[in-house]
Design a protein around this motif. Sequence first.
Motif, short mmCIF file in Angstrom:
data_model
loop_
_atom_site.label_atom_id
_atom_site.label_comp_id
_atom_site.label_asym_id
_atom_site.label_seq_id
_atom_site.Cartn_x
_atom_site.Cartn_y
_atom_site.Cartn_z
N LEU A 294 0.31 -1.15 -0.34
CA LEU A 294 0.07 -0.09 -0.13
C LEU A 294 0.96 1.05 0.17
O LEU A 294 0.29 2.49 -0.47
CB LEU A 294 -1.42 0.41 1.27
CG LEU A 294 -2.36 -0.44 1.48
CD1 LEU A 294 -2.39 -0.86 2.75
CD2 LEU A 294 -3.06 -0.86 -0.06
N ASN B 230 1.19 4.45 -2.35
CA ASN B 230 0.61 5.44 -1.84
C ASN B 230 0.62 6.43 -2.97
O ASN B 230 1.56 7.21 -4.15
CB ASN B 230 2.04 6.28 -0.77
CG ASN B 230 1.74 7.43 -0.39
OD1 ASN B 230 1.85 8.33 -0.83
ND2 ASN B 230 0.68 7.46 0.85
N PHE C 132 -3.03 6.37 -7.43
CA PHE C 132 -4.34 5.27 -7.46
C PHE C 132 -4.62 6.00 -8.96
O PHE C 132 -5.15 5.73 -9.39
CB PHE C 132 -5.24 5.22 -6.35
CG PHE C 132 -4.11 4.42 -5.23
CD1 PHE C 132 -4.33 3.08 -5.57
CD2 PHE C 132 -3.95 5.24 -4.43
CE1 PHE C 132 -3.85 2.26 -4.41
CE2 PHE C 132 -3.18 4.95 -3.27
CZ PHE C 132 -3.18 2.96 -3.45
N ILE D 156 -10.88 1.93 12.93
CA ILE D 156 -9.28 2.46 12.53
C ILE D 156 -9.10 1.79 11.76
O ILE D 156 -7.69 1.81 10.58
CB ILE D 156 -8.94 1.43 13.95
CG1 ILE D 156 -9.63 1.85 15.02
CG2 ILE D 156 -7.60 1.06 13.95
CD1 ILE D 156 -9.65 1.40 16.80
N LEU D 157 -8.79 0.85 10.63
CA LEU D 157 -8.01 -0.32 10.03
C LEU D 157 -8.60 0.93 8.90
O LEU D 157 -7.80 0.33 8.03
CB LEU D 157 -8.51 -1.51 9.44
CG LEU D 157 -8.05 -2.39 10.07
CD1 LEU D 157 -9.03 -4.02 9.78
CD2 LEU D 157 -6.98 -2.61 9.08
N LEU E 127 -6.23 4.01 8.79
CA LEU E 127 -4.27 3.16 8.45
C LEU E 127 -4.75 2.64 7.21
O LEU E 127 -2.96 3.56 6.38
CB LEU E 127 -4.45 1.86 9.67
CG LEU E 127 -4.17 2.05 11.02
CD1 LEU E 127 -4.03 0.99 11.68
CD2 LEU E 127 -3.30 3.07 11.12
N ILE E 128 -5.42 2.63 6.41
CA ILE E 128 -5.15 2.39 4.88
C ILE E 128 -5.52 3.29 4.07
O ILE E 128 -4.43 3.55 2.89
CB ILE E 128 -6.28 1.15 4.70
CG1 ILE E 128 -5.99 0.02 5.13
CG2 ILE E 128 -6.11 0.89 3.39
CD1 ILE E 128 -7.00 -1.54 5.50
N ILE F 198 -5.29 6.33 5.12
CA ILE F 198 -3.98 7.22 5.65
C ILE F 198 -2.29 7.20 5.46
O ILE F 198 -1.28 7.55 4.16
CB ILE F 198 -2.83 7.57 6.88
CG1 ILE F 198 -4.07 7.78 7.50
CG2 ILE F 198 -1.81 7.70 7.27
CD1 ILE F 198 -3.74 8.08 9.35
N ILE F 199 -2.08 5.13 4.94
CA ILE F 199 -0.63 4.66 3.71
C ILE F 199 -1.03 4.64 2.67
O ILE F 199 -0.01 5.30 1.94
CB ILE F 199 -0.70 3.22 4.42
CG1 ILE F 199 -0.36 2.52 5.54
CG2 ILE F 199 0.35 2.71 3.10
CD1 ILE F 199 -0.75 1.79 6.16
N SER F 200 -2.00 4.59 2.28
CA SER F 200 -2.83 4.73 0.66
C SER F 200 -2.49 5.86 -0.02
O SER F 200 -2.13 6.86 -1.05
CB SER F 200 -3.97 4.29 0.11
OG SER F 200 -3.87 2.61 1.08
N PHE F 201 -2.97 6.99 0.85
CA PHE F 201 -3.41 8.60 0.75
C PHE F 201 -2.55 9.82 1.31
O PHE F 201 -2.90 10.86 0.74
CB PHE F 201 -4.79 8.78 0.57
CG PHE F 201 -5.58 8.31 -0.45
CD1 PHE F 201 -5.26 8.60 -1.78
CD2 PHE F 201 -5.61 6.70 0.06
CE1 PHE F 201 -6.30 7.43 -2.91
CE2 PHE F 201 -6.62 6.12 -0.59
CZ PHE F 201 -7.01 6.24 -2.45
#
Lengths: 313, 469
Positions: free
Chosen positions: A156, A160, A163, B446-447, B450-451, B453-456
Amino acid sequence: MRKLYTKILIILVLLAAFDVAAGLVLDWLRDHSPDGRYYKTKYSLENCQEDVVVIGSSRGEINYVTQIIEDSLGMSCWNASRGGQGTPYFRAIQEGILARYTPKVVILNIDDNDLETRPNYEHAGVLRPFYQNCPPIRPIINNTSTFEWALMKSRLYAYNSSFYYLIRPYFVQGLDGKASDKGWKPRLEKMTAEIGGQLEPEPEKVDLNKESVALFDTLVQKFKTRGCKVFLVVSPNYGRTVSASSAIEYLRKTSAENNIPLFVYSNDTSFITKPELFVDPDHLNVEGAQTFTRQLVGQIKPFTFANQHLSKE
Amino acid sequence: MLFNSIDFAIFLPIVFTLFWFATGRSLRLQNALLLISSYLFYGWWDWRYLLLLVFSSLFDFFVGLALDKQEDGRKRSLLFWSSIAVNLTLLGFFKYYNFFADSFVQAFSLFGQQMKLPMLEVILPVGISFYTFQSMSYAINIYWRKLTPTRDILAYTAFVSFFPQLVAGPIERATNLLPQFFKAKEFDYDLVVKGLKMMLLGFFMKVVVADRLALYVDSVYNNVAMHTGWSFIVATFFFALQIYGDFAGYSLIAIGTAKLFGFNLMQNFNRPYFSASFRDFWGRWHISLSTWFKDFVYIPLGGNRGSKTRTRFNLFTTFLVSGLWHGANWTFVIWGAMHGAFQIIERMLADTVKIKLPRAISILLVFALTCLAWVFFRAATVQDAFYVIGTMFTSLGESVHIGDIGIFTFSVVGVLLLFSLEFVMEYYPGFSLLNHRWAPVRYATILFMLIYIISFGVFDGSQFIYFQF
C-alpha cells in the motif's frame, strides 16, 4: 497492558493481510496497464530494448518525437523521460536499463534545475511500485528516507498516491501519450501569452548543487563506460535566453572533458521568440517538438554515422 | 523529531514501554525518563538549541523560587521583569531581530536615509515561541501569587520540556500541567486507547488532508503572478483547511501522546470553522494561545473594564501582538490586525444593529472573512497578499488552475472527508465510528483510517506549519 498489546497486534495483522491482498490487485493493475505513466515506467525499467533512449524530465517527455528520431537515424527509439523528475529518477532509469542491455545512443535532456537544485528523491518515489521487481533501482529509492527499505515492505505504501494515474488508463487512454508514441507525450495546445518582443534577461547565476552534479556525473560516466554514444541537450524556452547559466557552463565543461556532443537550444532565436511553437514557456507543442526534434537529429546524425559501429552493434 | 516521521514511530513505543515497565511506577523515575526523552526529542532536531531550552527552564525555575521568598515589592517586581526580559530577549533575538532591523532600515530609506544593520544568520529554534510562553506564564502566575513554585527541579524541567507539546503546544499553564507531574501514574487502558484514537485522527488530518492540500496551495501561492482570481479563491479555501488540518492535527497527536503517559492536556481546537461569530471563532481556534493572550495581555491591559474605546484598543492591541507572535513578518501583523478589527466591528454591530442573521449565513460570513485574513497569513509578502486579494476581486479569469489532477482530486476528497467528520462531530456529537459500541465497527474504522493514511497520506517529511512560530 496485555489487552492493549493484543488489540494492537490484531489490528496490525489485519492491516498486513489487507496490504498483501491489495498489493496483488495493484500489481496486476500496474502490469496490465494499457498505456499511461505506469505502463511507460514499467516499459523503461523492465522491457525496452531500443537503440536510442531519451532521458529527461517533462521537457524530455514532451519535446522529443520518437518517430522522427527513428525515421531519421534508422534506429528504434524509446523516450523514457518523465515529467517532474530529475537526476535521481534519471539514475534509476539508467540502472533499470543497463541491468538488461546497452542502448547505442542516449540523449540526455538536462535543465538548469537538474544541476542547480538538490536532488528530489521524493519525486523519484513514483518508482516505488517497481521496487520489488527491479532490484537495480532499490539503492536510489532507499535514499528517499532513512527507513525507506522497511517501508517498502508495504505494498500500500509502495502505491501511495498512485491510484489516480494507475487506474485512469483503464478508462481513458492516450492522456500521457499513446503507447504507439513510444514515450513521447505530445501537447496539442498553443501558448496564448506573448512577450511582445521583449526577452527576459538572462537569469542570475546560482551555485550548482554538489549532490545533483555527482548524480549527473555518474549518469554520464556509466553510459559512457558501457559504450553508449551520449548526447547532452538543453531544450529551448519561450521568451528568455539562457546561455551562460552555471548548469550550462558545467555541461560545456563535461562535454569538452568527455568528448560528448552538447546542443544548447535555450538561446536559439528560431524557438525562443515563437509562441506558436510552445504550449507554455517551458514546453514545446506538437509543432514545436517536431521542429525541434528534426533540427536536433540533423545535428546528431553526423556523429552517429561517423561511428558506424553504433548502428551495427 | 517530527510526529510524522519514522524516527518518532520508533521513539514513542520505546519511551511508552520504558515508562510503564522500567520505572517501577516511581514518580521520580517517570519524570526523569520524560525529561531525558523530551530532550532527546528536541535535540534530535539540533542539540545546540537544547541549551536554550535548558537555560529558559532553569532561569524561570530559580526566579520562581526567589519570587516566592521575596516579600519586598520592588525586588519582586525586579525579579518578575527579569524573567520577562530574559524570555522576550531570547524570543526577540532569534525570531524578531532580523525583522525589526530590516523594518528599521526600510523606514529610514523612506526618508532618503541609507542605513546598514547586520543581519543574523541563525535558524529559528523550533518551538521557542511555545516553551518561552509556557515558562513565562509560570513566573507570571507566581508573581501574581496564583501559584506556589515547585522545589522539584526535575518535575519543573520535565513540565517545560514535555515532548508531546514542546514544539507547537498546546501552551499549557503550570496550574494545569505541573501538578500532573506530582501524581503517580497508573496505567489507564481507556485513557491510552483514547489517546491512540486521537493520534490516529490527528495523523489523518495532517498527512491526508493538510499535506495534500499544501501541494496545491504551494503551487499557487509560490507563483502568484501566474494565477487567476478563481485559482486564488480555491487555493485560499484550501489553505484555510490546510492550516486547520495541520495545526489541529498536531494538537490531537500531542494531546493523544500525552494521554499514553497518563497526562491530560487542554483542548486546543473545537471545530472553529463552525463559528457563527469571531468571538466564537477565537474560543475555538488555538484555544491555548488565545486564552494565554487573554490572561497575560488583554486583561492586564484592562480588558473590558474600561470604556468601550479602551476595550476596543485592548482588543486590537492583543490581536496585533498575537499576529506578531505568529511570525516576524508584516503579513502576520496585518493578519492579527484584521482579526482585531473583525472583533471590534462585530461588537459595534451587535450594539447598533439588532438584526440576527441565520446561523448558517453567519458561519459562512465568518469563514469567508477568516479566509480573507488567511491570504496575509499565507502570502510571502504584503505585496503578494494585496495582489492575491486584488486579483480575486477584479480578475477572476475563466478557469481554475488544477495542476496535477491526481493531487487536486485527492485534495477535494480530503476536504470532503474533513468536512463530513467535522459536521458529524459538531451536530451529532454522540455519533462516533471510532467509539462505536459494536467492536467490528470500531476495528473497521481504525483499519480504514490506517489504510487511507498509508495509501493517500503525503509522506514527504513536511514540517507542521506552527513549528516555525
